[in-house]
Structures are given as C-alpha cells and as structure tokens.
Design an enzyme around this catalytic site. Sequence first.
Site, PDB file in Angstrom:
ATOM      1  N   CYS A 154       0.801  -1.326  -0.086  1.00 37.06           N
ATOM      2  CA  CYS A 154       0.319  -0.239  -0.054  1.00 37.06           C
ATOM      3  C   CYS A 154       1.141   1.250  -0.128  1.00 37.06           C
ATOM      4  O   CYS A 154       1.593   1.674   0.988  1.00 37.06           O
ATOM      5  CB  CYS A 154      -0.890  -0.049   1.117  1.00 37.06           C
ATOM      6  SG  CYS A 154      -1.722   1.630   1.590  1.00 37.06           S
ATOM      7  N   CYS A 205      -0.465   3.633   2.961  1.00 39.90           N
ATOM      8  CA  CYS A 205       0.639   3.094   3.831  1.00 39.90           C
ATOM      9  C   CYS A 205       2.414   3.474   4.128  1.00 39.90           C
ATOM     10  O   CYS A 205       3.028   3.824   5.561  1.00 39.90           O
ATOM     11  CB  CYS A 205       0.289   2.207   4.143  1.00 39.90           C
ATOM     12  SG  CYS A 205      -1.308   1.608   4.174  1.00 39.90           S
TER      13      CYS A 205
END
Length: 144
Positions: A69, A72
């Site tokens: 991600c 993230c």
Amino acid sequence: MTDSLHLVCPNCQAVNRVPSMRLAQHPNCGKCHQPIFNGKPLELTAATFQSHILNNDIPILLDFWAPWCGPCKMMAPAFVQAVVILEPRVRLAKVDTDSEQGLGNQYVIRSIPTLVLFKGGKELARQSGAMGVQDIVKWVNIHK
Ligand SMILES: [Zn+2]
C-alpha cells in the site's frame, strides 16, 4: 487516576505495573529487562494483539497497513515520529493486514491505512487515509 499503570511489555508481553511518576523515566520490563518504551512502533500479531488491547492502561493507537500500500508507506515515517511524541502516554503499534488478515477482518478494516485508537479494550475512534505526524498527534489528543 491511579498511582500505577499496567503496561504490556513489547518484547515478552509481560504485564508490568509501573508507578505513574516513573512513566517518563524509561522503565524496563520486570521480566525481560528490556525497555517498555523503545521509541518504535510495536508490530502486533494475532498472538500478541489481545493482551496489548486489553491489558494496557494507556491508550493504544493501531496502524492497520499492508506492504503493497503506497499511502501506508508514505505514512510510515510520520507514524514513527508520532511514537517519539506520544510515548509514554500512548502506545503505538502496527498491524500488517496481509499477514494478519484475521485481525483486519475482525476490526472490519475496509481501507488502509486506517488508524484505530483503543483504550481498555474499547475502540475510541478510527480514521482512514494517510496523515502527517502533526495530524496524527492532534487526532490522538482529541480522541484519547
Ligand atoms: Zn518484557
């Protein structure tokens, strides 16, 4: 307000009882003698999750994330900086929703990154989307 706090060791998961006045003095775990606060986010797994959620007297901030991600990864350095600011008043921990899919499902994590703030086993607040360090700290201080 009690004179001492229960804190779960990030290294051996022992529940320590630390006098409130010693909280800022870098207390060590009574069992494994490692620092109870080590300036890093704790990596939680299904095996260690419940104890940290239920047995810490301080709030615990979770970052539900995954290695693939992008946002993230963008937020990861801010989360580490937030540890330095928020410890020892708040414990910060990460949950890899790829390797710990059961936890992601249990807490109905629909998008990542998602921050979830717990205290005494109860969810206080959650917020999805990457945040900078100042926003993380502000958000925690509003909700804890
Ligand atoms: Zn320990």
